[in-house]
Design an enzyme around this catalytic site. Sequence first.
Site, PDB file in Angstrom:
ATOM      1  N   CYS A   1       0.516  -0.899   0.058  1.00  0.00           N
ATOM      2  CA  CYS A   1       0.035  -0.182  -0.144  1.00  0.00           C
ATOM      3  C   CYS A   1       0.940   1.613  -0.008  1.00  0.00           C
ATOM      4  CB  CYS A   1      -1.170   0.185   1.071  1.00  0.00           C
ATOM      5  SG  CYS A   1      -1.895  -1.651   1.226  1.00  0.00           S
TER       6      CYS A   1
ATOM      7  N   HIS B   1      -3.615   6.900   2.339  1.00  0.00           N
ATOM      8  CA  HIS B   1      -4.541   5.315   2.207  1.00  0.00           C
ATOM      9  C   HIS B   1      -5.954   4.791   2.849  1.00  0.00           C
ATOM     10  CE1 HIS B   1      -4.448   1.389   0.240  1.00  0.00           C
ATOM     11  NE2 HIS B   1      -4.228   0.692   2.180  1.00  0.00           N
TER      12      HIS B   1
ATOM     13  N   ASN C   1      -9.980  -0.910  -0.839  1.00  0.00           N
ATOM     14  CA  ASN C   1      -9.016  -0.786  -1.120  1.00  0.00           C
ATOM     15  C   ASN C   1      -7.879  -0.979  -1.949  1.00  0.00           C
ATOM     16  OD1 ASN C   1      -6.098  -0.850  -0.292  1.00  0.00           O
ATOM     17  ND2 ASN C   1      -6.609  -2.416   1.608  1.00  0.00           N
TER      18      ASN C   1
HETATM   19  N1  COA Z   1     -20.020  -9.069   6.935  1.00  0.00           N
HETATM   20  C1  COA Z   1     -20.204  -9.320   7.942  1.00  0.00           C
HETATM   21  N2  COA Z   1     -19.468  -9.638   9.287  1.00  0.00           N
HETATM   22  C2  COA Z   1     -17.967 -10.290   8.716  1.00  0.00           C
HETATM   23  C3  COA Z   1     -17.606  -9.626   7.661  1.00  0.00           C
HETATM   24  C4  COA Z   1     -18.283  -9.636   6.831  1.00  0.00           C
HETATM   25  N3  COA Z   1     -17.383  -9.236   5.774  1.00  0.00           N
HETATM   26  N4  COA Z   1     -16.089 -10.050   8.376  1.00  0.00           N
HETATM   27  C5  COA Z   1     -16.022 -10.428   9.337  1.00  0.00           C
HETATM   28  N5  COA Z   1     -17.397 -10.161  10.274  1.00  0.00           N
HETATM   29  C6  COA Z   1     -17.916 -10.650  11.369  1.00  0.00           C
HETATM   30  C7  COA Z   1     -16.914 -11.145  12.118  1.00  0.00           C
HETATM   31  O1  COA Z   1     -16.536 -12.146  11.851  1.00  0.00           O
HETATM   32  C8  COA Z   1     -17.177 -10.926  13.571  1.00  0.00           C
HETATM   33  O2  COA Z   1     -18.422 -11.982  14.335  1.00  0.00           O
HETATM   34  P1  COA Z   1     -18.093 -12.601  15.620  1.00  0.00           P
HETATM   35  O3  COA Z   1     -18.441 -11.083  16.424  1.00  0.00           O
HETATM   36  O4  COA Z   1     -19.197 -13.498  15.334  1.00  0.00           O
HETATM   37  O5  COA Z   1     -16.621 -13.476  15.639  1.00  0.00           O
HETATM   38  C9  COA Z   1     -17.178  -9.134  13.165  1.00  0.00           C
HETATM   39  O6  COA Z   1     -18.038  -9.145  12.397  1.00  0.00           O
HETATM   40  C10 COA Z   1     -17.122  -8.438  13.969  1.00  0.00           C
HETATM   41  O7  COA Z   1     -15.319  -8.592  13.217  1.00  0.00           O
HETATM   42  P2  COA Z   1     -14.433  -7.500  13.448  1.00  0.00           P
HETATM   43  O8  COA Z   1     -13.301  -7.777  12.824  1.00  0.00           O
HETATM   44  O9  COA Z   1     -14.224  -7.097  14.381  1.00  0.00           O
HETATM   45  O10 COA Z   1     -14.387  -6.721  13.015  1.00  0.00           O
HETATM   46  P3  COA Z   1     -14.578  -4.888  12.107  1.00  0.00           P
HETATM   47  O11 COA Z   1     -15.206  -4.054  13.225  1.00  0.00           O
HETATM   48  O12 COA Z   1     -12.520  -4.715  13.408  1.00  0.00           O
HETATM   49  O13 COA Z   1     -14.233  -4.794  10.748  1.00  0.00           O
HETATM   50  C11 COA Z   1     -12.533  -5.119   9.474  1.00  0.00           C
HETATM   51  C12 COA Z   1     -13.008  -5.726   9.783  1.00  0.00           C
HETATM   52  C13 COA Z   1     -11.842  -6.096   8.265  1.00  0.00           C
HETATM   53  C14 COA Z   1     -13.295  -4.054   8.390  1.00  0.00           C
HETATM   54  C15 COA Z   1     -11.262  -3.635  10.045  1.00  0.00           C
HETATM   55  O14 COA Z   1     -11.019  -5.019  10.921  1.00  0.00           O
HETATM   56  C16 COA Z   1     -10.347  -3.653   9.544  1.00  0.00           C
HETATM   57  O15 COA Z   1     -10.897  -2.914   8.341  1.00  0.00           O
HETATM   58  N6  COA Z   1      -9.207  -3.256   9.035  1.00  0.00           N
HETATM   59  C17 COA Z   1      -7.893  -2.969   8.890  1.00  0.00           C
HETATM   60  C18 COA Z   1      -7.372  -3.822   7.758  1.00  0.00           C
HETATM   61  C19 COA Z   1      -6.744  -2.713   6.543  1.00  0.00           C
HETATM   62  O16 COA Z   1      -6.684  -1.988   6.640  1.00  0.00           O
HETATM   63  N7  COA Z   1      -6.419  -3.795   5.911  1.00  0.00           N
HETATM   64  C20 COA Z   1      -5.553  -3.657   4.679  1.00  0.00           C
HETATM   65  C21 COA Z   1      -4.156  -2.864   5.104  1.00  0.00           C
HETATM   66  S1  COA Z   1      -3.522  -2.258   3.643  1.00  0.00           S
END
Ligand code: COA
Length: 324
Positions: free
Chosen positions: A111, A250, A280
């Site tokens: 990224c 980003h 992204n």
């Molecule tokens: N749809 C529905 N539910 C989903 C899901 C989806 N696509 N993805 C995850 N969940 C669920 C999880 O399984 C979890 O369920 P549970 O509580 O029953 O276990 C719940 O949603 C919460 O998951 P969590 O991982 O805590 O969600 P979050 O609010 O942290 O969002 C991301 C997840 C991935 C969107 C977030 O963490 C994120 O954007 N992280 C940074 C990623 C990033 O920047 N990556 C690239 C870097 S360049």
Amino acid sequence: MYAHLIGTGSSVPERVLTNADLEKMVDTDSEWIETRAGIKERRITSDDEWVSDLATEAARKALEHAGMSPKELDLIICATVTGDTTMPSAASIVQYNIGAGGATYDLGSACPGFLYGLATAKAYIESGMFRNIMVIGAETTSKVVDFTDRNTCILFGDGAGAVVITATEEEGGIMEVEMESDGALGHLLYLPGMRQRIPVLREKDPVPLYVKMQGNDLFKYAVKSMADSSVKVLEKGGLGIDDIKYLIPHQANIRIIEATAKRAGVPLEKVLINIEKFGNTSSATIPIAFDEAVRDGRIQKGDALVGVSFGAGLSWGAVLFKWY
Ligand code: COA
């Protein structure tokens, strides 16, 4: 000499993948994606559309915008981790497609790759080694995302952005750079691909070709590192938030962008956001957002800007620059 950005261009695939489309592919729902990540849709390449295709179109537009002939380029750097092939580089394919001269190579830093490319261009130009450099950020993340993994497939999209940078005596251009990495955190986001040198990864990961991510952990590092880098690069340049027109972060998650802006003390109206349309696109998010804002007039000649990014490595950084 100063390294000035004098032309921009971008390109995204025609095919749109909406949240509703993803609902049919994995156990997710549109509202979850929109509220948790801020993404409504993303662009996806077809099976025979590659990074070099997107990068070539962005490159042509940037050259036209700069009023420069491809033969005048001394160097093309393509920041990508999803090149058409491991070799030759995507930059070499672009060079051939546009009929450019000079040297080429890819820069593999995920990224932040585009910003690292700007840093490299600044160093080359200020040292007098090169005059005219094109920096491209281009990715086809859809080709390395597991579309059965709801944790990752909802986030990513494909696209490319390019800038032309030239040496001038006028002060400004790429002013300050801030870069850092922490290799101890590499396991939080990785794409083994062919580089399966690490046995523990080989054993753990029977599907080698897909992005693996620990989203929650990344989230915290992303906010802290992007906010800190933004503040540091401004300090280096002797500028404050009021002196810049926009922060161009980003585009990984709208909540990361909002938390970064808050922590860095940047009001949201000063933050360029387009994640809802493209998701992204890794190294392409910043040059695409920059290109959009230059072309629709939000960014004007002389505006000071901070691009800030974060990603695999972990690596992060910020660049303070002025549009020519
Ligand atoms: N749809 C529905 N539910 C989903 C899901 C989806 N696509 N993805 C995850 N969940 C669920 C999880 O399984 C979890 O369920 P549970 O509580 O029953 O276990 C719940 O949603 C919460 O998951 P969590 O991982 O805590 O969600 P979050 O609010 O942290 O969002 C991301 C997840 C991935 C969107 C977030 O963490 C994120 O954007 N992280 C940074 C990623 C990033 O920047 N990556 C690239 C870097 S360049």
